[in-house]
Design an enzyme around this catalytic site. Structure first.
Site, PDB file in Angstrom:
ATOM      1  N   LYS A 116     -51.738 -57.334   3.388  1.00  0.00           N
ATOM      2  CA  LYS A 116     -50.519 -57.139   3.311  1.00  0.00           C
ATOM      3  C   LYS A 116     -49.428 -56.302   3.026  1.00  0.00           C
ATOM      4  O   LYS A 116     -48.826 -55.546   3.500  1.00  0.00           O
ATOM      5  CB  LYS A 116     -49.833 -58.803   3.304  1.00  0.00           C
ATOM      6  CG  LYS A 116     -50.065 -59.435   4.284  1.00  0.00           C
ATOM      7  CD  LYS A 116     -50.839 -58.628   6.099  1.00  0.00           C
ATOM      8  CE  LYS A 116     -51.418 -59.893   6.367  1.00  0.00           C
ATOM      9  NZ  LYS A 116     -52.447 -58.690   7.390  1.00  0.00           N
ATOM     10  N   GLU A 200     -40.526 -62.051   0.366  1.00  0.00           N
ATOM     11  CA  GLU A 200     -39.616 -61.652   0.850  1.00  0.00           C
ATOM     12  C   GLU A 200     -38.536 -62.000   1.427  1.00  0.00           C
ATOM     13  O   GLU A 200     -37.989 -63.345   1.235  1.00  0.00           O
ATOM     14  CB  GLU A 200     -40.357 -61.328   2.468  1.00  0.00           C
ATOM     15  CG  GLU A 200     -41.651 -60.422   2.733  1.00  0.00           C
ATOM     16  CD  GLU A 200     -41.497 -60.283   4.162  1.00  0.00           C
ATOM     17  OE1 GLU A 200     -41.252 -61.115   4.958  1.00  0.00           O
ATOM     18  OE2 GLU A 200     -43.670 -59.550   4.201  1.00  0.00           O
ATOM     19  N   ARG A 294     -57.812 -55.049  16.203  1.00  0.00           N
ATOM     20  CA  ARG A 294     -58.385 -54.691  16.905  1.00  0.00           C
ATOM     21  C   ARG A 294     -58.185 -55.149  18.518  1.00  0.00           C
ATOM     22  O   ARG A 294     -56.705 -55.169  19.114  1.00  0.00           O
ATOM     23  CB  ARG A 294     -59.008 -56.904  16.256  1.00  0.00           C
ATOM     24  CG  ARG A 294     -57.626 -57.385  17.146  1.00  0.00           C
ATOM     25  CD  ARG A 294     -58.008 -58.826  16.158  1.00  0.00           C
ATOM     26  NE  ARG A 294     -57.012 -59.564  16.712  1.00  0.00           N
ATOM     27  CZ  ARG A 294     -55.748 -60.324  15.751  1.00  0.00           C
ATOM     28  NH1 ARG A 294     -55.990 -59.761  14.590  1.00  0.00           N
ATOM     29  NH2 ARG A 294     -54.652 -60.855  16.372  1.00  0.00           N
TER      30      ARG A 294
HETATM   31  C1  MV4 Z   1     -41.573 -64.624   8.227  1.00  0.00           C
HETATM   32  C2  MV4 Z   1     -40.331 -64.739   9.189  1.00  0.00           C
HETATM   33  C3  MV4 Z   1     -39.613 -64.536   8.757  1.00  0.00           C
HETATM   34  N1  MV4 Z   1     -38.875 -63.591   7.805  1.00  0.00           N
HETATM   35  N2  MV4 Z   1     -41.114 -63.351   7.320  1.00  0.00           N
HETATM   36  C4  MV4 Z   1     -45.780 -66.469  10.366  1.00  0.00           C
HETATM   37  C5  MV4 Z   1     -46.306 -65.318  10.341  1.00  0.00           C
HETATM   38  C6  MV4 Z   1     -46.242 -63.904   9.819  1.00  0.00           C
HETATM   39  N3  MV4 Z   1     -47.576 -63.155  10.162  1.00  0.00           N
HETATM   40  C7  MV4 Z   1     -45.332 -63.560   9.516  1.00  0.00           C
HETATM   41  N4  MV4 Z   1     -44.888 -64.954  10.334  1.00  0.00           N
HETATM   42  C8  MV4 Z   1     -42.964 -65.288   9.713  1.00  0.00           C
HETATM   43  N5  MV4 Z   1     -42.419 -64.387   8.909  1.00  0.00           N
HETATM   44  C9  MV4 Z   1     -39.588 -62.811   7.170  1.00  0.00           C
HETATM   45  N6  MV4 Z   1     -38.853 -62.646   5.807  1.00  0.00           N
HETATM   46  C10 MV4 Z   1     -40.265 -65.592  10.139  1.00  0.00           C
HETATM   47  C11 MV4 Z   1     -42.328 -65.930   9.690  1.00  0.00           C
HETATM   48  C12 MV4 Z   1     -42.403 -66.902  11.851  1.00  0.00           C
HETATM   49  C13 MV4 Z   1     -42.597 -66.105  12.335  1.00  0.00           C
HETATM   50  C14 MV4 Z   1     -43.333 -65.253  12.796  1.00  0.00           C
HETATM   51  C15 MV4 Z   1     -44.251 -64.522  13.959  1.00  0.00           C
HETATM   52  C16 MV4 Z   1     -44.046 -65.580  15.488  1.00  0.00           C
HETATM   53  C17 MV4 Z   1     -43.906 -67.043  14.838  1.00  0.00           C
HETATM   54  C18 MV4 Z   1     -43.222 -67.721  13.621  1.00  0.00           C
HETATM   55  C19 MV4 Z   1     -42.989 -68.952  13.532  1.00  0.00           C
HETATM   56  C20 MV4 Z   1     -42.948 -68.638  12.181  1.00  0.00           C
HETATM   57  C21 MV4 Z   1     -42.078 -68.210  11.426  1.00  0.00           C
END
Ligand code: MV4
Length: 500
Positions: A116, A200, A294
């Protein structure tokens, strides 16, 4: 073009890819574990090779066994589907060493996007905004406190090797930081054997929107627009759609996000189909999140709206053909929505419930597509993820697609195992969903709203109503004719059984 392709996967995606191969006149080879002897993907393949015991680590994840099957059957290429070996850089490299084409990006692109912190550097190099955060993993509680104070709370800790929410922790204040860092580190260590964690700024109530990209071996790269994936449960997508309702309010957003995604693909030296994920905040700022190297589960919504076959395009790109269309030629028509139909019980916290499908009656009709990996009489094995298939509809508008999906869900019946079909009906009736006000906390909020609605009508009243209805029916009284918008499955079932 290839003469024979091995599909290193199972379930609905293996079936989807094998169908694509057949359509292209390419022989399709399935591989299967002992638990998948009778699986649908084995039945639709031209050839099928057993590759080991039920445990994925000894079958679908075994590079040796998959490569051996490809060599033994004389395949030219391997399609990895999603999951399993699809984002394994070593596997992509080993295919090449064995003289096989890996239908996906090169090992280097997979590796850089798998880390990442590295992926964030690629995005920054491409001039795309990333969520404000650290470039390197944080080295201890003291440093973490300093950095968090700089960003301002809340912040998010994330595993550098991660994805899918593993090793991720929200931190609301300094008092909670040290414990959260410890938790995230140990979860990252356990999940990825790499405990590095970076930080972050937290985005509140973000939308999750991803862009489909395609890049060929000749330097051409295009995007096929977005998929709205905000409706998730525990980091598993549940419903996906194209277009995102947000693009209606802001048509220029698709172009800007699409161009950003293409720049990232180019900066990563990316070839084949890929997906660039973004978080979009309430002011519609978008930030690069990660890139999936993918074909994705939810690719059909893009296919239905753009009219382009992503598996076909993957095959053409992997075979060295140049993309046959330009960005300007890509069009988006109508709206598509997908439901991931799973063997799980919505009444028991979505507990996975494998078992025998005793009957199945599937929806059909204009604009209805079912990418399924199951058939009646088959037993869903417990060793793999509980996805049975995807119900995908297309219609001219989002409203019509929603209605078409509701109708299709009512026609869809699976018995023998619990499924999440009833849950989708709840979502599709929800005011917030209908208004397109989606965000990643949507399902939790839906449950809270439903909980309130439930407690407003007591258990007793509902029980009495059910008994009264049953007495009414059994007395042989006439069954009221339902208005066409209110088909009840109970009434339909009653008619079929001649209960009236
Ligand atoms: C975040 C976020 C809020 N702020 N990053 C969840 C999975 C991961 N790939 C990234 N995710 C998140 N990152 C910051 N800085 C909120 C999420 C997140 C989320 C993101 C996409 C789809 C569903 C989610 C559910 C909860 C939190």
């Amino acid at each position: 073009m290839f003469g024979k392709v091995l599909v290193a996967n199972r379930g609905e995606i293996a079936v989807r890819v094998l169908r694509g191969l057949r359509e292209a006149g390419i022989a399709g080879v399935a591989v299967y574990s002992e638990a998948d002897r009778a699986s649908l993907h084995v039945r639709v393949a031209d050839e099928a090779v057993p590759i080991g015991p039920a445990a994925s680590s000894e079958s679908y994840l075994s590079m040796d066994r998959v490569l051996e099957a490809a060599t033994a059957t004389g395949a030219d290429a391997i399609h990895p589907g999603y999951g399993f070996l699809s984002e394994n850089a070593e596997f992509a490299a080993r295919c090449r060493q064995a003289g096989l084409v890996f239908i996906g990006p090169g090992a280097e692109a997979i590796r850089s996007m798998g880390l990442k912190t590295e992926a964030r550097r690629v995005a920054m190099k491409a001039g795309v905004a990333v969520v404000p955060g650290t470039e390197e993993p944080v080295s201890g509680a003291e440093q973490a406190r300093r950095i968090a104070a700089g960003f301002g709370y809340p912040v998010m800790l994330k595993a550098a090797a991660g994805g899918g929410g593993k090793g991720m922790r929200r931190v609301d204040n300094e008092a909670a930081l040290e414990a959260a860092l410890r938790d995230a580190t140990s979860e990252a260590e356990r999940s990825f054997r790499d405990g590095s964690v970076y930080m972050e700024k937290l985005i509140e109530r973000p939308r999750h929107i991803e862009i489909q990209v395609l890049a060929d071996h000749h330097g051409n790269a295009v995007h096929l627009g977005e998929r709205e994936c905000s409706i998730q449960r525990r980091h598993q997508k549940v419903i996906e759609e194209c277009p995102s309702p947000l693009m209606r309010e802001d048509p220029d957003l698709r172009r800007r996000m699409g161009e950003a995604a293409v720049r990232i693909a180019r900066a990563a030296g990316y070839v084949n189909a890929g997906t660039v994920e973004f978080l979009v905040d309430e002011e519609r700022n978008f930030y690069f999140l990660e890139m999936n190297t993918r074909l994705q589960v939810e690719h059909p919504v893009t296919e239905l709206v753009t009219g382009r076959d992503l598996v076909r395009l993957q095959l053409e790109i992997a075979a060295g053909q140049p993309l046959a269309f330009t960005q300007e030629e890509v069009e988006w028509n109508g709206a598509a929505i997908e439901c991931r139909v799973c063997a799980e019980d919505p009444e028991r916290q979505f507990l996975p419930c494998p078992g025998k499908i005793t009957s199945m009656s599937v929806p059909l009709g204009p604009g209805v597509r079912l990418d399924s990996g199951v058939y009646p009489g088959w037993t869903v094995p417990m060793e793999y993820d509980p996805l049975l298939g995807k119900l995908v509809v297309w219609a001219e508008t989002r409203e019509q697609a929603g209605r078409r999906l509701v109708a299709a869900l009512r026609e869809f019946s699976i018995t023998g195992i619990p499924t999440n079909l009833s849950f989708f009906r709840d979502v599709l009736e929800d005011e917030e969903f209908l208004a397109g006000r989606l965000h990643t906390g949507f399902i939790e909020e839906l449950f809270r709203r439903r909980q309130k609605a439930r407690t407003s009508l007591s258990e007793e009243i509902r029980a009495v109503a059910a008994v009264a209805a049953a007495l009414h029916w059994n007395a042989g009284k006439s069954v009221p004719v339902a208005p066409p918008t209110d088909h009840s499955v109970w009434r339909t079932d009653g008619r079929a059984r001649n209960l009236r």
